[in-house]
Design a protein around this motif. Structure first.
Motif, PDB file in Angstrom:
ATOM      1  N   THR A  84      15.660  45.839 -21.379  1.00 26.58           N
ATOM      2  CA  THR A  84      15.832  45.297 -20.028  1.00 26.58           C
ATOM      3  C   THR A  84      14.600  45.517 -19.154  1.00 26.58           C
ATOM      4  O   THR A  84      14.593  45.132 -17.993  1.00 26.58           O
ATOM      5  CB  THR A  84      17.037  45.952 -19.332  1.00 26.58           C
ATOM      6  OG1 THR A  84      16.763  47.352 -19.173  1.00 26.58           O
ATOM      7  CG2 THR A  84      18.316  45.780 -20.135  1.00 26.58           C
ATOM      8  N   GLY A  85      13.579  46.174 -19.702  1.00 29.78           N
ATOM      9  CA  GLY A  85      12.387  46.486 -18.925  1.00 29.78           C
ATOM     10  C   GLY A  85      12.324  47.950 -18.518  1.00 29.78           C
ATOM     11  O   GLY A  85      11.328  48.400 -17.965  1.00 29.78           O
ATOM     12  N   GLU A  86      13.383  48.678 -18.772  1.00 29.40           N
ATOM     13  CA  GLU A  86      13.398  50.122 -18.500  1.00 29.40           C
ATOM     14  C   GLU A  86      12.578  50.851 -19.563  1.00 29.40           C
ATOM     15  O   GLU A  86      12.273  50.291 -20.616  1.00 29.40           O
ATOM     16  CB  GLU A  86      14.837  50.651 -18.540  1.00 29.40           C
ATOM     17  CG  GLU A  86      15.751  50.073 -17.490  1.00 29.40           C
ATOM     18  CD  GLU A  86      15.572  50.706 -16.130  1.00 29.40           C
ATOM     19  OE1 GLU A  86      14.922  51.769 -16.037  1.00 29.40           O
ATOM     20  OE2 GLU A  86      16.078  50.144 -15.162  1.00 29.40           O
ATOM     21  N   ASP A  87      12.277  52.120 -19.293  1.00 31.23           N
ATOM     22  CA  ASP A  87      11.607  52.945 -20.301  1.00 31.23           C
ATOM     23  C   ASP A  87      12.251  54.327 -20.390  1.00 31.23           C
ATOM     24  O   ASP A  87      11.642  55.270 -20.859  1.00 31.23           O
ATOM     25  CB  ASP A  87      10.118  53.083 -19.982  1.00 31.23           C
ATOM     26  CG  ASP A  87       9.852  53.932 -18.751  1.00 31.23           C
ATOM     27  OD1 ASP A  87      10.806  54.256 -18.004  1.00 31.23           O
ATOM     28  OD2 ASP A  87       8.687  54.299 -18.524  1.00 31.23           O
ATOM     29  N   ASN A  88      13.526  54.423 -19.955  1.00 32.17           N
ATOM     30  CA  ASN A  88      14.138  55.745 -19.833  1.00 32.17           C
ATOM     31  C   ASN A  88      15.411  55.932 -20.654  1.00 32.17           C
ATOM     32  O   ASN A  88      16.227  56.795 -20.342  1.00 32.17           O
ATOM     33  CB  ASN A  88      14.421  56.052 -18.367  1.00 32.17           C
ATOM     34  CG  ASN A  88      15.462  55.116 -17.757  1.00 32.17           C
ATOM     35  OD1 ASN A  88      15.940  54.170 -18.388  1.00 32.17           O
ATOM     36  ND2 ASN A  88      15.819  55.389 -16.521  1.00 32.17           N
ATOM     37  N   ALA A  89      15.593  55.159 -21.715  1.00 35.36           N
ATOM     38  CA  ALA A  89      16.799  55.322 -22.538  1.00 35.36           C
ATOM     39  C   ALA A  89      16.928  56.756 -23.045  1.00 35.36           C
ATOM     40  O   ALA A  89      18.029  57.315 -23.068  1.00 35.36           O
ATOM     41  CB  ALA A  89      16.775  54.350 -23.706  1.00 35.36           C
ATOM     42  N   ASP A  90      15.816  57.352 -23.415  1.00 34.07           N
ATOM     43  CA  ASP A  90      15.852  58.730 -23.906  1.00 34.07           C
ATOM     44  C   ASP A  90      16.403  59.690 -22.851  1.00 34.07           C
ATOM     45  O   ASP A  90      17.125  60.638 -23.177  1.00 34.07           O
ATOM     46  CB  ASP A  90      14.468  59.192 -24.355  1.00 34.07           C
ATOM     47  CG  ASP A  90      13.492  59.301 -23.193  1.00 34.07           C
ATOM     48  OD1 ASP A  90      13.234  58.283 -22.514  1.00 34.07           O
ATOM     49  OD2 ASP A  90      12.992  60.426 -22.949  1.00 34.07           O
TER      50      ASP A  90
END
Length: 139
Positions: A84-90
């Motif tokens: 979705t354009g995020e980079d914080n799934a972790d």
């Protein structure tokens, strides 16, 4: 029964951080006037955590490295959430592992913690403003 509500705000300079908040929580208990009851402390953001553990620097190092092995930040393409354009799934996964909240006993007007127990805020997607709720109920 009485209740008391307070917020703590954090903006850590690093992506991952552990902040001891025992003194702030204890101060809120004192302000509440509650002598016997419960104190809820929870992170009001889905990439942060509140937990109880030992205040020992080696342990913080171990937590950070262990969590990174379980849910590595990179490559960000490994997570569907990041499509979705995020980079914080972790950070979402790390928060789930470390927990959202703690409920602490209040006895005789003080936090009723065990030996070596301290309250901590865990940040997994820092460098922006986030809050922690303290909600106290009792008599």
């Amino acid at each position: 029964m009485r209740s008391y509500r307070e917020e703590l705000w954090f903006n850590t300079p690093t992506r991952v951080a552990f902040v001891r908040i025992t003194d702030q929580v204890a101060a809120a208990v004192r302000k509440s006037g509650v002598r016997e009851g419960l104190c809820l402390v929870n992170a009001m953001h889905i990439t942060a955590s509140v937990f109880v553990n030992d205040n020992e620097s080696g342990l913080w190092h171990d937590f950070e490295h262990w969590l990174e092995k379980l849910a590595p930040h990179a490559p960000i393409s490994q997570y569907r959430h990041n499509d979705t354009g995020e980079d914080n799934a972790d950070a979402h996964l790390k928060r789930t592992i470390m927990g959202r909240e703690v409920v602490l006993a209040i006895t005789d007007g003080k936090l009723d913690l065990g030996p070596w127990e301290e309250v901590f805020y865990g940040e997994f997607d820092g460098q922006r403003r986030k809050r922690v709720l303290i909600k106290i109920i009792g008599e």
